[in-house]
Design a protein around this motif. Structure first.
Motif, PDB file in Angstrom:
ATOM      1  N   GLN A  57     -70.867 -40.308  70.391  1.00  0.00           N
ATOM      2  CA  GLN A  57     -70.796 -40.366  68.935  1.00  0.00           C
ATOM      3  C   GLN A  57     -72.177 -40.385  68.295  1.00  0.00           C
ATOM      4  O   GLN A  57     -72.587 -41.378  67.738  1.00  0.00           O
ATOM      5  CB  GLN A  57     -70.003 -41.597  68.509  1.00  0.00           C
ATOM      6  CG  GLN A  57     -68.520 -41.512  68.838  1.00  0.00           C
ATOM      7  CD  GLN A  57     -67.831 -40.289  68.234  1.00  0.00           C
ATOM      8  OE1 GLN A  57     -67.958 -39.165  68.725  1.00  0.00           O
ATOM      9  NE2 GLN A  57     -67.128 -40.500  67.160  1.00  0.00           N
TER      10      GLN A  57
ATOM     11  N   SER B 201     -72.675 -38.388  65.989  1.00  0.00           N
ATOM     12  CA  SER B 201     -72.171 -37.463  64.974  1.00  0.00           C
ATOM     13  C   SER B 201     -73.055 -37.400  63.739  1.00  0.00           C
ATOM     14  O   SER B 201     -73.628 -38.387  63.301  1.00  0.00           O
ATOM     15  CB  SER B 201     -70.779 -37.896  64.553  1.00  0.00           C
ATOM     16  OG  SER B 201     -70.382 -37.210  63.401  1.00  0.00           O
TER      17      SER B 201
ATOM     18  N   ARG C  97     -72.829 -39.681  60.667  1.00  0.00           N
ATOM     19  CA  ARG C  97     -73.613 -40.887  60.400  1.00  0.00           C
ATOM     20  C   ARG C  97     -74.355 -40.739  59.089  1.00  0.00           C
ATOM     21  O   ARG C  97     -74.699 -41.725  58.453  1.00  0.00           O
ATOM     22  CB  ARG C  97     -74.645 -41.101  61.499  1.00  0.00           C
ATOM     23  CG  ARG C  97     -74.081 -41.239  62.879  1.00  0.00           C
ATOM     24  CD  ARG C  97     -75.030 -40.810  63.992  1.00  0.00           C
ATOM     25  NE  ARG C  97     -76.431 -40.941  63.745  1.00  0.00           N
ATOM     26  CZ  ARG C  97     -77.093 -42.071  63.766  1.00  0.00           C
ATOM     27  NH1 ARG C  97     -76.463 -43.175  64.013  1.00  0.00           N
ATOM     28  NH2 ARG C  97     -78.381 -42.068  63.547  1.00  0.00           N
TER      29      ARG C  97
ATOM     30  N   VAL D  62     -63.201 -36.619  64.044  1.00  0.00           N
ATOM     31  CA  VAL D  62     -64.206 -35.665  64.483  1.00  0.00           C
ATOM     32  C   VAL D  62     -63.962 -34.349  63.754  1.00  0.00           C
ATOM     33  O   VAL D  62     -62.858 -33.812  63.797  1.00  0.00           O
ATOM     34  CB  VAL D  62     -64.104 -35.439  66.004  1.00  0.00           C
ATOM     35  CG1 VAL D  62     -65.018 -34.302  66.431  1.00  0.00           C
ATOM     36  CG2 VAL D  62     -64.453 -36.708  66.749  1.00  0.00           C
TER      37      VAL D  62
ATOM     38  N   SER E 133     -65.002 -27.755  64.877  1.00  0.00           N
ATOM     39  CA  SER E 133     -66.185 -26.922  65.049  1.00  0.00           C
ATOM     40  C   SER E 133     -65.782 -25.459  65.134  1.00  0.00           C
ATOM     41  O   SER E 133     -64.859 -25.101  65.863  1.00  0.00           O
ATOM     42  CB  SER E 133     -66.894 -27.345  66.343  1.00  0.00           C
ATOM     43  OG  SER E 133     -67.843 -26.390  66.717  1.00  0.00           O
TER      44      SER E 133
ATOM     45  N   ARG F  33     -68.998 -26.850  60.603  1.00  0.00           N
ATOM     46  CA  ARG F  33     -68.128 -27.984  60.910  1.00  0.00           C
ATOM     47  C   ARG F  33     -67.217 -28.217  59.728  1.00  0.00           C
ATOM     48  O   ARG F  33     -67.657 -28.210  58.576  1.00  0.00           O
ATOM     49  CB  ARG F  33     -68.970 -29.213  61.208  1.00  0.00           C
ATOM     50  CG  ARG F  33     -70.083 -28.860  62.204  1.00  0.00           C
ATOM     51  CD  ARG F  33     -70.341 -29.937  63.166  1.00  0.00           C
ATOM     52  NE  ARG F  33     -69.162 -30.340  63.908  1.00  0.00           N
ATOM     53  CZ  ARG F  33     -69.129 -31.419  64.683  1.00  0.00           C
ATOM     54  NH1 ARG F  33     -70.172 -32.183  64.766  1.00  0.00           N
ATOM     55  NH2 ARG F  33     -68.033 -31.736  65.340  1.00  0.00           N
TER      56      ARG F  33
ATOM     57  N   ASP G  87     -65.222 -29.474  70.005  1.00  0.00           N
ATOM     58  CA  ASP G  87     -65.730 -30.026  68.750  1.00  0.00           C
ATOM     59  C   ASP G  87     -66.950 -30.909  69.011  1.00  0.00           C
ATOM     60  O   ASP G  87     -67.904 -30.915  68.244  1.00  0.00           O
ATOM     61  CB  ASP G  87     -64.643 -30.846  68.052  1.00  0.00           C
ATOM     62  CG  ASP G  87     -63.518 -29.940  67.529  1.00  0.00           C
ATOM     63  OD1 ASP G  87     -63.767 -28.732  67.360  1.00  0.00           O
ATOM     64  OD2 ASP G  87     -62.411 -30.444  67.299  1.00  0.00           O
ATOM     65  N   LEU G  88     -66.902 -31.673  70.096  1.00  0.00           N
ATOM     66  CA  LEU G  88     -68.024 -32.547  70.458  1.00  0.00           C
ATOM     67  C   LEU G  88     -68.874 -31.838  71.511  1.00  0.00           C
ATOM     68  O   LEU G  88     -68.394 -31.532  72.601  1.00  0.00           O
ATOM     69  CB  LEU G  88     -67.524 -33.879  71.015  1.00  0.00           C
ATOM     70  CG  LEU G  88     -66.905 -34.835  70.003  1.00  0.00           C
ATOM     71  CD1 LEU G  88     -66.370 -36.072  70.702  1.00  0.00           C
ATOM     72  CD2 LEU G  88     -67.942 -35.236  68.953  1.00  0.00           C
TER      73      LEU G  88
END
Lengths: 256, 256
Positions: free
Chosen positions: A89, A91, A94, A112, A115, A148, A180-181
């Motif tokens: 995370q 991300s 933040r 999340v 993407s 995103r 996505d991550l």
DNA sequence: AAGTGGTCTAGACCACTCT
DNA sequence: GAGTGGTCTAGACCACTTG
């Protein structure tokens, strides 16, 4: 000079001016970086490590503590000590609060963002990029552009540069197959563990194309995040630039 | 139940489920907060503390380490352990780069901007302000407006709210007698030590008066920093809002 | 019950700072 | 050289997690 003080130099370190725990920490750091102790796995128990190294338990623990505060290890009382799986995370959320005027920080509650890979192709790194990635001038890198989205609404535009022998698996991965991550994906597909990142924030304005992509008016105020991400060995292995609506920007910085 | 196991309970703590070092850390924290160990002074040596507390040296050291990482103590090898003098360089320049396009971070090289007090007078705290300061609704606070200048050029506008019995000395201090750095001044004049601060960053636009004061065009993009600052006891004792040109904004955030 | 990390002891010696 | 914090030892027992 500084010859062996006793019979066996197999165990403890002879280094002068360096604490024994620091020497041990360095040795164990190498085993983690080399993948000898793989990401996510448990390392041997403290007692065994101490015995192997020929030091007292407290000394071994001090070495382990150093690696924990460097983010390479995680200790769990009663279960063991584990090599980090890396950042999950980190991300960009933040820095931004999208959606219906969020309540105070509730990380974990934030979904999340989806993407969408817009483009990805090998290019030559600029001089500056090569320097920051520790590569030779004009080295090959994979440039990735992605958007995103939250609830189907575009909120962030990103460009990434990834050193290319290392991230080769992503150069041939279909855009629809990207996760996505990214960091867990780096770990799985390229055996790259991201442990640390540094984000440089600044302010600017969106050009016409960027604004259109984000559904904002031309010249809309934007926050730019320039990230450098580092692996277990401390090498910079990702450059990233993220753009988002400045009016959604919100960040909390603690001093001390 | 769980009665005294031995003869004397004078020394070690009887607390159940709490490590002895944590109990000691709490006790010593109280002495610091109470001013029993004053800011900037050395505390007794580890060996003496351990003997007094009736614990092993290692246990005392672990308690001290906790207070160090909380920012209440600072250890200096060979000299002693000292109560923190508090934050000195929590400068808002962490967030802005003014002047001739600065080189990469060179803290210490950046000059302290000059401070000009524009106004200061007692007011009633808003409900929200009282809540954040832990005061009763409508409590008296000192509201301070000041401008910060570099080479005579206005760069930041600030408004501060300070709880009023505590900061009374500043309510009667002539505007020209205020220092450029507030936290050392709080310490000297009000016996308030700032140990920690939390800054909330967001983006906005300057109104006409603010823009004029900073020599910018109306509606110029601005970064707003909302700070809460905390003393040794962990109480919030300062609220501050700072406005600056968004185009001078630059901040580096490390993850992990 | 076995195995892990967390706490604690009672010492010893080393490294640094100041006078 | 005296006094401080930093490192290290060789044990013991406690707290937590898992089969």
């Amino acid at each position: 000079m500084g010859a062996a003080p006793g019979l066996l130099t197999l165990t403890a370190a002879p280094a002068v001016g360096v604490a024994r725990w620091a020497t041990l920490a360095g040795r164990w750091r190498e085993r983690i970086v080399a993948g000898d102790w793989p990401s996510g796995a448990a390392i041997p128990p403290e007692t065994e490590l101490a015995r192997e190294a020929g030091v007292a338990l407290g000394t071994a623990r001090q070495a382990l503590s150093a690696l924990v505060s460097d983010g390479l290890l995680e200790r769990v009382h009663g279960r063991g000590t584990f090599v980090t799986r890396g950042l999950a995370q980190a991300s960009m959320l933040r820095f931004f609060r999208f959606g219906p005027a969020d309540l105070p920080d509730t990380p974990g509650a934030t979904p999340v963002p989806h993407s969408r890979i817009l483009a990805r192709r090998p290019v030559r790194a600029s001089t500056e990029q090569a320097r920051r990635l520790g590569l030779a001038d004009g080295a090959r890198v994979l440039r990735v552009r992605r958007m995103r989205l939250i609830d189907g609404r575009p909120v962030l535009l990103e460009t990434l540069w990834l050193p290319l022998p290392l991230f080769e698996p992503l150069a041939v991965l279909a855009p629809t197959d990207w996760d996505d991550l990214l960091y867990p994906m780096y770990s799985r597909r390229c055996r790259v563990t991201i442990v640390r990142a540094a984000d440089e924030l600044s302010f600017g304005a969106l050009d016409a194309a960027q604004a259109r992509a984000l559904g904002l008016e031309a010249q809309a105020p934007a926050v730019r995040v320039e990230r450098e991400a580092f692996d277990l060995a401390g090498r910079c292995v990702e450059l990233r630039t993220t753009l988002g609506d400045a009016r959604a920007f919100r960040y909390r910085a603690e001093i001390r």
